[in-house]
Design a protein around this motif. Structure first.
Motif, PDB file in Angstrom:
ATOM      1  N   LYS A 115       0.797  -1.234   0.000  1.00 19.47           N
ATOM      2  CA  LYS A 115       0.000   0.000   0.000  1.00 19.47           C
ATOM      3  C   LYS A 115       0.829   1.284   0.000  1.00 19.47           C
ATOM      4  N   LYS A 118      -3.640   0.611  12.522  1.00 20.74           N
ATOM      5  CA  LYS A 118      -4.423  -0.287  13.348  1.00 20.74           C
ATOM      6  C   LYS A 118      -3.783  -1.670  13.304  1.00 20.74           C
ATOM      7  N   HIS A 167      -7.843   2.831   7.173  1.00 18.46           N
ATOM      8  CA  HIS A 167      -7.881   3.208   5.752  1.00 18.46           C
ATOM      9  C   HIS A 167      -9.284   3.128   5.154  1.00 18.46           C
ATOM     10  N   TYR A 168     -10.210   2.424   5.858  1.00 17.71           N
ATOM     11  CA  TYR A 168     -11.575   2.404   5.326  1.00 17.71           C
ATOM     12  C   TYR A 168     -12.185   3.794   5.284  1.00 17.71           C
ATOM     13  N   LYS A 218     -11.758   5.614   1.971  1.00 16.67           N
ATOM     14  CA  LYS A 218     -12.391   5.138   0.733  1.00 16.67           C
ATOM     15  C   LYS A 218     -13.509   6.093   0.334  1.00 16.67           C
ATOM     16  N   GLU A 230     -13.486 -11.174   2.348  1.00 16.72           N
ATOM     17  CA  GLU A 230     -12.291 -11.197   1.503  1.00 16.72           C
ATOM     18  C   GLU A 230     -12.112 -12.596   0.953  1.00 16.72           C
ATOM     19  N   ILE A 240      -9.020 -13.494  -0.230  1.00 17.92           N
ATOM     20  CA  ILE A 240      -7.641 -13.871   0.087  1.00 17.92           C
ATOM     21  C   ILE A 240      -7.563 -14.471   1.484  1.00 17.92           C
ATOM     22  N   ARG A 249       1.227 -13.170   6.479  1.00 15.81           N
ATOM     23  CA  ARG A 249       1.152 -12.476   7.758  1.00 15.81           C
ATOM     24  C   ARG A 249       0.788 -13.380   8.918  1.00 15.81           C
ATOM     25  N   ASP A 293      -8.314  -7.536  13.541  1.00 20.31           N
ATOM     26  CA  ASP A 293      -7.813  -7.120  12.232  1.00 20.31           C
ATOM     27  C   ASP A 293      -8.815  -6.251  11.475  1.00 20.31           C
ATOM     28  N   ILE A 294     -10.075  -6.591  11.548  1.00 17.03           N
ATOM     29  CA  ILE A 294     -11.070  -5.938  10.689  1.00 17.03           C
ATOM     30  C   ILE A 294     -12.263  -5.371  11.460  1.00 17.03           C
ATOM     31  N   HIS A 297     -12.401  -1.360  11.020  1.00 19.07           N
ATOM     32  CA  HIS A 297     -13.121  -1.065   9.775  1.00 19.07           C
ATOM     33  C   HIS A 297     -14.637  -1.264   9.905  1.00 19.07           C
ATOM     34  N   LYS A 310     -11.878 -14.026   6.082  1.00 21.23           N
ATOM     35  CA  LYS A 310     -10.920 -14.333   5.019  1.00 21.23           C
ATOM     36  C   LYS A 310     -11.362 -15.604   4.303  1.00 21.23           C
ATOM     37  N   LYS A 356     -14.499 -11.173  -2.782  1.00 16.90           N
ATOM     38  CA  LYS A 356     -14.159  -9.959  -2.042  1.00 16.90           C
ATOM     39  C   LYS A 356     -15.314  -9.001  -2.217  1.00 16.90           C
ATOM     40  N   GLN A 369     -17.021  -1.890  -2.072  1.00 20.16           N
ATOM     41  CA  GLN A 369     -16.029  -2.415  -2.986  1.00 20.16           C
ATOM     42  C   GLN A 369     -16.309  -3.884  -3.261  1.00 20.16           C
TER      43      GLN A 369
HETATM   44  C1  BG6 Z   1      -6.380  -4.482   6.569  1.00 18.61           C
HETATM   45  C2  BG6 Z   1      -6.251  -5.851   7.177  1.00 18.61           C
HETATM   46  O1  BG6 Z   1      -6.614  -3.523   7.560  1.00 18.61           O
HETATM   47  O2  BG6 Z   1      -7.437  -4.464   5.653  1.00 18.61           O
HETATM   48  C3  BG6 Z   1      -6.078  -6.904   6.104  1.00 18.61           C
HETATM   49  O3  BG6 Z   1      -5.160  -5.877   8.078  1.00 18.61           O
HETATM   50  C4  BG6 Z   1      -7.146  -6.779   5.063  1.00 18.61           C
HETATM   51  O4  BG6 Z   1      -6.099  -8.196   6.677  1.00 18.61           O
HETATM   52  C5  BG6 Z   1      -7.276  -5.350   4.564  1.00 18.61           C
HETATM   53  O5  BG6 Z   1      -6.820  -7.636   3.976  1.00 18.61           O
HETATM   54  C6  BG6 Z   1      -8.471  -5.185   3.647  1.00 18.61           C
HETATM   55  O6  BG6 Z   1      -8.441  -3.918   3.081  1.00 18.61           O
HETATM   56  P1  BG6 Z   1      -9.159  -3.620   1.713  1.00 18.61           P
HETATM   57  O7  BG6 Z   1      -8.959  -2.157   1.486  1.00 18.61           O
HETATM   58  O8  BG6 Z   1      -8.505  -4.481   0.680  1.00 18.61           O
HETATM   59  O9  BG6 Z   1     -10.599  -3.986   1.928  1.00 18.61           O
END
Ligand code: BG6
Length: 484
Positions: free
Chosen positions: A20, A146, A176-177, A180, A214, A216, A221, A233-234, A238, A334, A339, A372
């Motif tokens: 990123k 985070k 980062h959400y 967006k 997601e 993936i 990690r 994590d999420i 987010h 995950k 996604k 997204q």
């Molecule tokens: C991150 C997580 O904050 O957000 C990751 O640590 C996750 O595990 C990612 O894959 C997802 O972000 P995005 O923008 O691809 O939805």
């Protein structure tokens, strides 16, 4: 306006930087959105030279940079420098200052970016508080990724440490959400129109669904993820932010602190659950094998009997006047089918059934805010199907970002990096909000830690998660907008 800066990245060769930060900086550079006098210093593991680090930068762009704009790559990588040191080696931090002095003139801001697992954050912050750095007089900021801490208590402690070194307005807690476009549009949509807000409450809304799926897995990690799991994590960040944007009251002004005040009230109104509620309203999942896909427990750096959740679903209530009794179903995980991040708001059925029969039911009105990968808002209505029978026919009214043609499309990290350089805190989280989100997350984590490991893994990679996640809605007579 643009101003020169030195960005110091801790963890500059880690996953986040490669995926990123570096590609985002390169895009901003290519779009000429950065001041010409910028430099990047990466502080990290011994055993790497600046030349080798520039190779990391190039390969990150090779792998993850997908835009068409391409500034001079050699010139760009030439701005990256590497200092090797352990995070606890106080004296090495002097090299950061020395290098910054060599690279730039007076008054150039130093932006410290912590792209490292939470366990190292305290050490790095303490070292950034050393007198020689503080007294150097450069304007400075710190960006923290985070998860902020691992629970409420550690987040509080970390904050005390940070506040000893930085002032509140120098601290950028990134989620980062919030960067967006589609997420920012939630508040615009709600408060920039007059026709939705009167319906936006328990009288008209049946329930809300938030999905953050997601496809993936955990990628490379394992170490981080084992200690985190899906909640840290999420969900704690987010997903809670999305929930707050849907549920919050209108702020009196579109000002950073006013918005954050309103979000805080939502976090605090989320009903806390006792042991019995937790058991009934939460579903924990961990992915097993899929088609040529490793199970979570087979991934590198993961225990073979790991109890870490890679999926959760839950039913929550926001106990305030507007939302009393309206369930908020959330799920995140995950290795799910696709996604997709979306918010779906389902309205109540009309009070009287005038149209349709068992085979041609009218469908409830539903508002979909797709975050997204599709970026759109779509509203489902019923209309009459042409003909002599009174058959209802669902139709969609839609706004898709594609309709806008080309626009200045910055991705979340790009937008947030620019905001930070400019000093705009609106899209960053505040400490009290973070602690309140931990208060929601902590009991879930404690409960999940106790759940028997023998049932894991309990969903196949590429599915929509454990059966129980479907049941969570079925038993209320509802279902996920997307499922098998
Ligand atoms: C991150 C997580 O904050 O957000 C990751 O640590 C996750 O595990 C990612 O894959 C997802 O972000 P995005 O923008 O691809 O939805």
């Amino acid at each position: 306006g643009k101003s020169p800066f030195t960005l110091v990245i801790f963890g500059g060769s880690g996953d986040l930087s490669k995926r990123k930060l570096i590609p985002s900086l390169y895009n901003l550079y290519s779009l000429k959105r950065l001041h010409e006098g910028f430099n990047v210093i990466s502080y990290g593991m011994p055993g790497m030279s600046t030349e080798e680090y520039r190779e990391v930068v190039r390969s990150s762009i090779d792998t993850y940079y997908k835009r068409v704009e391409r500034g001079d790559l050699e010139e760009f990588t030439g701005r990256f420098h590497y200092i090797s040191g352990e995070f606890h080696e106080e004296s090495r931090y002097r090299e950061i200052l020395d290098l910054h002095r060599d690279l730039s003139k007076e008054d150039v801001q130093l932006v410290y970016y912590l792209a490292i697992p939470p366990v190292f954050a305290e050490t790095v912050i303490k070292n950034l508080g050393q007198d020689f750095l503080r007294e150097s007089g450069y304007p400075r900021k710190v960006v923290m990724e985070k998860p902020f801490g691992v629970d409420r208590e550690s987040a509080g402690r970390l904050n005390e440490v940070v506040l000893k070194v930085f002032r509140e307005e120098e601290i950028y807690r990134i989620d980062h959400y919030l960067g967006k476009e589609t997420v920012q549009n939630i508040l615009f949509f709600r408060f920039g129109n007059s026709i939705f807000e009167p319906l936006w409450n328990r009288n008209f809304i049946d329930h809300v669904q938030i999905t953050a799926a997601e496809s993936i897995g955990i990628e490379h990690r394992g170490k981080f993820y084992e200690g985190a799991g899906v909640v840290r994590d999420i969900v704690q960040n987010h997903v809670m932010q999305l929930l707050a944007l849907v549920a919050m009251e209108p702020p009196a002004d579109f000002h950073a602190d006013m918005i954050r005040d309103e979000k805080l009230k939502i976090f605090k109104s989320i009903r806390s659950m006792n042991e019995k509620d937790l058991g009934e309203n939460l579903v924990k999942g961990q992915y097993g094998e899929g088609d040529e896909i490793l199970a979570y427990r087979e991934e590198r750096d993961v225990e073979e009997d790991s109890n870490t959740p890679t999926f959760m679903a839950g039913k929550f209530f926001v106990d305030n006047w507007r939302w009393a009794g309206v369930p908020f179903y959330i799920r995140a995980g995950k290795r799910l089918r696709e996604k997709v991040t979306e918010i779906y708001i389902q309205f109540k059925q009309p009070p009287l059934k005038l149209f349709g029969d068992e085979c041609n039911e009218i469908v409830p009105n539903g508002l979909l805010i797709s975050i997204q990968p599709e970026e759109r808002i779509s509203f489902r209505l019923n209309s009459k199907y042409p003909g002599s029978e009174n058959y209802p026919h669902p139709v969609e009214m839609e706004f898709n970002y594609k309709q806008l043609g080309t626009y200045d499309n910055l991705d979340a990290y790009e937008r947030l990096i620019l905001d930070c350089l400019r000093g705009d805190l609106t899209l960053f989280a505040r400490q009290d909000g973070i602690e309140a989100m931990w208060e929601v997350a902590d009991p879930i984590n404690r409960y999940f830690e106790k759940v028997d490991t023998t049932s894991l893994p309990n969903y196949e990679s590429g599915s929509w998660g454990p059966e129980e996640a479907q049941d969570l809605l079925f038993r209320d007579g509802r279902c996920w907008r997307i499922s098998d």
